[in-house]
Design an enzyme around this catalytic site. Sequence first.
Site, PDB file in Angstrom:
ATOM      1  N   CYS A 153       0.833  -1.193   0.000  1.00  0.00           N
ATOM      2  CA  CYS A 153       0.000   0.000   0.000  1.00  0.00           C
ATOM      3  C   CYS A 153       0.868   1.242   0.000  1.00  0.00           C
ATOM      4  O   CYS A 153       1.843   1.306   0.743  1.00  0.00           O
ATOM      5  CB  CYS A 153      -0.880  -0.002   1.240  1.00  0.00           C
ATOM      6  N   THR A 157      -2.264 -11.302   9.101  1.00  0.00           N
ATOM      7  CA  THR A 157      -1.328 -10.483   9.874  1.00  0.00           C
ATOM      8  C   THR A 157      -0.934 -11.152  11.184  1.00  0.00           C
ATOM      9  O   THR A 157       0.222 -11.079  11.600  1.00  0.00           O
ATOM     10  CB  THR A 157      -1.953  -9.098  10.163  1.00  0.00           C
ATOM     11  N   ASP A 163      -6.103 -12.394  16.533  1.00  0.00           N
ATOM     12  CA  ASP A 163      -6.283 -11.543  15.360  1.00  0.00           C
ATOM     13  C   ASP A 163      -5.537 -10.233  15.583  1.00  0.00           C
ATOM     14  O   ASP A 163      -5.152  -9.908  16.707  1.00  0.00           O
ATOM     15  CB  ASP A 163      -7.769 -11.274  15.098  1.00  0.00           C
ATOM     16  N   ASP A 164      -5.348  -9.467  14.493  1.00  0.00           N
ATOM     17  CA  ASP A 164      -4.582  -8.229  14.607  1.00  0.00           C
ATOM     18  C   ASP A 164      -5.382  -7.104  15.236  1.00  0.00           C
ATOM     19  O   ASP A 164      -4.820  -6.225  15.892  1.00  0.00           O
ATOM     20  CB  ASP A 164      -4.070  -7.785  13.232  1.00  0.00           C
TER      21      ASP A 164
END
Length: 574
Positions: free
Chosen positions: A2, A300, A362-363
């Site tokens: 990105c 991630t 999870d992130d």
Amino acid sequence: MCGILALIQANDTNVAYELHEAMYFLQCASGGKIYQCKGNGLAAKVFNDGSRVADLPAGYMGIGHLRYPTICTSANAEAQPFYVNSPYGICFAHNGNLINATELKHFLDFEAHRHINTQSDSELMLNIFANELNETGKARVNDKDIVDALQRMYKRCVGGWACTAMLAGYGLIGFRDSFGIRPLIMGRRPSGTGMDYMLASESVALKQLGFGSFVDILPGQAVIIRKGASPVFHQVQDQKRYALDIFELCYFARPDSIMDGISVAKSREIMGTRLGNKIKSTLSAEEISAIDVIIPVPETSTISAPFVAAVLKRKLVQGFVKNRYVFRTFIMPGQQARVKGVKRKLSAMEEPFADKNVLLIDDSIVRGTTSREIVAMAKEAGAKKVYFASCSPPVTHAHIYGIDLASPSELIAHDRGHNRAVDQIAKHIGADRVIFQDLEDLKAACSEAVVSKSTYRGQRDFEVGVFCGSYVTPVDEGYFQHLDAVRGETQKMKVLEKAREAVANGFADQKQLEIATNGVKVTEDGQLIPASTDKARGGTYTLVNGREKRQKQSGEERTPKDQMDISLHNMAND
């Protein structure tokens, strides 16, 4: 990957091929002309699997852009890079957000008399720069003229940004906001007759094309690179802080990147260790010993999860299979689209979950949509208990420096007391318990991840406004009202475009037919519904394919089906 990209080569070769390796949207210079190929969508769609890149003539410099949706970006006209022909021909790629956009629009309209064709603040910034550069009144400019124009632009613009620009016949410019919120790095590569230079948001984009000797562009700094010359650095504005957006490290950046001397992968490893300690202090010894497996949510958290498992001394297994061809779901427009996106994105394997107590890593948790569907998948696969741990603290506030995460009212953790919020979040997503990383632990994890050979320059801060509401730049309260208004209009345009596309392709449902025919409006509770179809509102109706269609009245403004910018040689749309 990105962000933004700029490349200048020592030789007159086709830079488009190398830019295509990292960016969806690109422009290049050849023979004194600016050529571009850009649009909205995946690279395979915009570039037709790369075949359109061949349409761009050979050139020695170019810029590129790839970006998640921001507050006002949806129409094709808002795909970057942007271009203005006056003065001198400037191409511009911008990663970030301006929080005084209303003020800048007023200046450009009433004082600079420059037309803005989109809702993008990137176009605003380009025109502010172009206006300041035009103040020189010269036929040709030099480095000092450019730096002076940047200094005046910095005084007008407020927010976070990293930008690359290409000045026709002159060279490349890269610059970064004085708070260091958005990242920008430069690398070099030996060429046959000199040195090639490249700018990017992440080091991985440089490394994969053979560039090395990385140098971070510092807060408030600009670099000017001309063909065959060494880069020249200028301090445009005094450094106010060195506060990289911490969300880059815990979510957005690729793990094989280095940002401001911080290893993304190492920071996530340390996040896992610190999260493991938080879980250890939150759950009882009996609850931890009852956890059968720890399962990361791709992708991630796959780096952090093994370190959580090491702290808790529990087994780590892979339980989800990820479809790599689905967008990140929290940025999808509309709740229904996000729910469907989660199910297309992930599938759960039964064996790792069946009859087990599971700890999911999870992130982050943003709206809770993804998390709720993931917990449901785990239970459908046979999990007895599901604990859910986030490598990030609760996301409680809007992201205002370049990513449209969600409006505050959509954030699951917004405006609630901390202890009560965790219980509510666990109930909302269907988990037995939810554990969040502490903000201080997150900042410490990133601070400790400095690589040994980096150009690390002392103590650094981080932009953490999404987690606490304390932003590094001054923010007017009216700005958040402005965001809500703009977001509502942008969502309306997206829903309308989607409905029209569905009608054109023959798979529209009744609601989409009504939206395509009558438009869309926002209800008091924020829902997007078809505009009124009541004939009492006036107008003439005719039957088209068995359905009523309202005829445009005399003097009524026509809403464009699509928006396109006005630019030269747009190869993607020829």
